[in-house]
Every structure is written in structure tokens, then in C-alpha cells.
Scaffold this motif. Structure first.
Motif: not given
Ligand SMILES: C[S@@+](CC[C@H](N)C(=O)[O-])C[C@H]1O[C@@H](n2cnc3c(N)ncnc32)[C@H](O)[C@@H]1O
Ligand SMILES: O=C(O)C(=O)C[C@]1(C(=O)O)C=C[C@@H](O)C=C1
Length: 251
Positions: A46, A71, A73, A77, A96, A124-125, A139-140
């Protein structure tokens, strides 16, 4: 690696340290509070991937285009993209669906001394409108989207991507070979142990993520990205069962 390898000023992730009813993992306020420490100690690579998102964005961001971090967070990123964009007049959006994440993300964006505005959306994305994109980052995040909705999302991203534009897709993956799956999982757990997580923390988090984080194979990702309309897909980074891909739409 030092024991917990904690950075000054970061809340330490002890969320799974004592025995608890294993509910599903959620990106709620308790996770948001410790997230920088959690993700750094949980995801091998990471701390390399984030600065490389800046490098890739610098290469592909096109003046006048949109750049999306889906997403986002706490915006690690997003900030890497912001610095990669530099002084180009791009429109940068972070999305997010966790209110706790977006609330804290606003604070991190404000602390970052950079003139490019960042628009943050709590949604929601799967519902985010995408257009004229030169760089999009997942990113994840895709790993948390229901598998049956992933193709539709990828197609919308590919359709919104300009010729010569890219998607940076980082994911935890699974392996076709059971033997490789076991070895890479073991190495991931060793990485967590080296970062100060106990066996209890590792196993409780694993159970909490089981129904929520659904990893796929590299072949499945490649196929979906190609079907969606990306012309070239390459792995630019891998550490154990964590990879980052670059999907490019032909100029
Ligand atoms: C592992 S974290 C991402 C880390 C971040 N991209 C970084 O680089 O630090 C995953 C994120 O995706 C968001 N997430 C998951 N499903 C989602 C969706 N359907 N729509 C929007 N956000 C979503 C979660 O709330 C979480 O904050
Ligand atoms: O597989 C794990 O154990 C993880 O902790 C991975 C992971 C991720 O890949 O997003 C899961 C949840 C947290 O957001 C941080 C890391």
C-alpha cells in the motif's frame, strides 16, 4: 519491520484485538478513525502503491478532463492524484458511500496544501455519473462491490474514459491454484504479524471480511476489463495476493 510500525499521530488499529462477536466488516466510524494505520499494516505494498498513483496520474491526466477516485476512504489515493495532476485544469472527484470516511476525508483534503479543488461525494459508486475521464482509480474498492454489479461498473468506467485514458485498479486477488492460494495467504498473514497484528486479530478480521470482500483471479479481472472496452491491461505491481493493474484505452 518494527513491531506495530505505528506512525506518530495515527490512531492504532486494535479493532479486532479482543474476542468479539464476528459481525460483518463495515467502513463505519470506528474503522475510519484507525484507517490509515489499518490499511498500511494490512495491505502489502500500500505504501508503494499510493505514491505510484501520483506517478501514473502525472503521466495520464489530461487538461480539461475529469479524474475520479472511486472508494476514496480518507483520500490517500485522491491526494496522490491531486499531486499527479499538478497545475492541469482537471476536475478531481472522490467518491465513497461511508459518511464517516467522507467526513474525515474532507479534513485531510483541507490539510493538504494544494490549489486544485477536490469535490467529495458521499454516494454509491454504482450511481456516480462518470464522463470525460482521463484517470480513474479504484484502489482496493471493487473487491467490496457485489460481484454481479462489477461488469456494469467497469463498462460505465470504460465508456466514460477518453481515448488514451486509464483506470488504475488495485485489488486483493485469489489464485486458481489452491497451493498458490495457501502460500500467498500465509505470506500475507506473516506480513500482518510482522506489523504487530496477533493471530486473534488476523483470524477475527478474516472472518469479518469473508462475506464482504470477494476477491477474484487476475484472469477474471483481465477478462472483465477487456470486455468493458479497455484495450491493454497490465499488472504494474504485485506483492503476495495484492495487485495493482493499469487498464488503458487506446488513443
Ligand atoms: C479499502 S478502502 C479504499 C482505500 C482508498 N482508496 C485508499 O487508497 O486509501 C475501500 C473504500 O471503498 C468504499 N466503498 C466500498 N463499496 C463502495 C460503494 N459501492 N460505493 C462507494 N464506496 C464504496 C468503502 O466505504 C471504503 O472507504
Ligand atoms: O485482507 C485483509 O486482511 C485486509 O485487511 C485487506 C483490506 C483491504 O484490502 O481493503 C480490508 C479492509 C481494510 O480496508 C483494509 C485492508
Amino acid at each position: 519491520m518494527s513491531n506495530s510500525n505505528k506512525k506518530p499521530g495515527q490512531a492504532l488499529d486494535r479493532l479486532f484485538a479482543s474476542e468479539r462477536e464476528t459481525g460483518e466488516f463495515r467502513f463505519d466510524a470506528s474503522v475510519a478513525r484507525v484507517f490509515p494505520d489499518m490499511i498500511r499494516r494490512s495491505v502489502p505494498g500500500y505504501t508503494t502503491i499510493i505514491p505510484m498513483i501520483e506517478v501514473i496520474t502525472e503521466q495520464y491526466a489530461r487538461p480539461g478532463s475529469h479524474c475520479y477516485d472511486l472508494g476514496c476512504s480518507l483520500g490517500a489515493s485522491t491526494l496522490a492524484m491531486r499531486h499527479g495532476i499538478g497545475d492541469r485544469d482537471c476536475i478531481l472527484t472522490g467518491v465513497d458511500n461511508s459518511a464517516a470516511m467522507i467526513e474525515r476525508c474532507e479534513h485531510y483534503i483541507a490539510l493538504d496544501d494544494h490549489p486544485l479543488p477536490v469535490s467529495l461525494r458521499c454516494e454509491d459508486i454504482l450511481d456516480t455519473e462518470l464522463m470525460n475521464a482521463s484517470v480513474t482509480t479504484l484502489n482496493f474498492t471493487l473487491q467490496f462491490v457485489a460481484p454481479e454489479r462489477r461488469a456494469e461498473l467497469m463498462t460505465r468506467i470504460a465508456d466514460a474514459t477518453l481515448p488514451g485514458g486509464v483506470l488504475i485498479l488495485s485489488e486483493k486477488i485469489r489464485f486458481e491454484s489452491e497451493e498458490e492460494q495457501a502460500i500467498q495467504t500465509q505470506l500475507h498473514h506473516e506480513f500482518k504479524r510482522a506489523n504487530g497484528y496477533s493471530d486473534l486479530e488476523i483470524s477475527q478480521k478474516r472472518s469479518a471480511l469473508e462475506q464482504v470482500l470477494i476477491p477474484e483471479t487476475l484472469a477474471e479481472h483481465r477478462q472483465r476489463l477487456t470486455d468493458a472496452g479497455f484495450n491493454q491491461v497490465m499488472v504494474w505491481y504485485q506483492c503476495f495476493n495484492f495487485v495493482s493493474m493499469l487498464a488503458i484505452k487506446s488513443p
